[in-house]
Design a protein around this motif. Sequence first.
Motif, PDB file in Angstrom:
ATOM      1  N   MET A   1       3.664 -14.004  -7.641  1.00 52.45           N
ATOM      2  CA  MET A   1       4.060 -14.513  -6.347  1.00 52.45           C
ATOM      3  C   MET A   1       3.838 -13.422  -5.304  1.00 52.45           C
ATOM      4  O   MET A   1       4.068 -12.248  -5.553  1.00 52.45           O
ATOM      5  N   LEU A   2       3.386 -13.847  -4.108  1.00 54.64           N
ATOM      6  CA  LEU A   2       3.115 -12.886  -3.037  1.00 54.64           C
ATOM      7  C   LEU A   2       4.400 -12.504  -2.317  1.00 54.64           C
ATOM      8  O   LEU A   2       5.337 -13.291  -2.227  1.00 54.64           O
ATOM      9  N   ASP A   3       4.390 -11.290  -1.817  1.00 51.54           N
ATOM     10  CA  ASP A   3       5.524 -10.839  -1.013  1.00 51.54           C
ATOM     11  C   ASP A   3       5.569 -11.644   0.286  1.00 51.54           C
ATOM     12  O   ASP A   3       4.528 -12.065   0.803  1.00 51.54           O
ATOM     13  N   PRO A   4       6.759 -11.836   0.835  1.00 51.24           N
ATOM     14  CA  PRO A   4       6.876 -12.618   2.077  1.00 51.24           C
ATOM     15  C   PRO A   4       6.073 -12.049   3.242  1.00 51.24           C
ATOM     16  O   PRO A   4       5.511 -12.795   4.034  1.00 51.24           O
ATOM     17  N   TRP A   5       5.969 -10.731   3.354  1.00 48.37           N
ATOM     18  CA  TRP A   5       5.225 -10.153   4.474  1.00 48.37           C
ATOM     19  C   TRP A   5       3.732 -10.433   4.354  1.00 48.37           C
ATOM     20  O   TRP A   5       3.034 -10.567   5.358  1.00 48.37           O
ATOM     21  N   ILE A   7       2.470 -13.224   3.027  1.00 48.18           N
ATOM     22  CA  ILE A   7       2.348 -14.623   3.439  1.00 48.18           C
ATOM     23  C   ILE A   7       2.386 -14.716   4.962  1.00 48.18           C
ATOM     24  O   ILE A   7       1.604 -15.465   5.563  1.00 48.18           O
ATOM     25  N   GLU A   8       3.250 -13.944   5.588  1.00 40.57           N
ATOM     26  CA  GLU A   8       3.339 -13.932   7.057  1.00 40.57           C
ATOM     27  C   GLU A   8       2.007 -13.486   7.672  1.00 40.57           C
ATOM     28  O   GLU A   8       1.539 -14.079   8.637  1.00 40.57           O
ATOM     29  N   GLU A   9       1.410 -12.454   7.112  1.00 38.15           N
ATOM     30  CA  GLU A   9       0.136 -11.953   7.630  1.00 38.15           C
ATOM     31  C   GLU A   9      -0.961 -13.011   7.490  1.00 38.15           C
ATOM     32  O   GLU A   9      -1.778 -13.197   8.385  1.00 38.15           O
ATOM     33  N   ILE A  10      -0.997 -13.685   6.360  1.00 39.56           N
ATOM     34  CA  ILE A  10      -1.996 -14.740   6.137  1.00 39.56           C
ATOM     35  C   ILE A  10      -1.814 -15.850   7.163  1.00 39.56           C
ATOM     36  O   ILE A  10      -2.789 -16.325   7.759  1.00 39.56           O
TER      37      ILE A  10
END
Length: 57
Positions: A1-5, A7-10
Amino acid sequence: MLDPWIIEEILKKEQEQRREGERSRVDVPVERHRSDPGPAVTPPREEGERGVMIIDI
């Protein structure tokens, strides 16, 4: 799973790309229907022999 930050950048990059796509869109007026289409233009016909040339290597 990706880190939340990550996902935010994407999501930010996707939004920027969408905005750039909307900015670069150009509306060009196009004439929909012509009342008089005028004479049809046909390309000039080439005179001479036409065919296929086969070259064996």
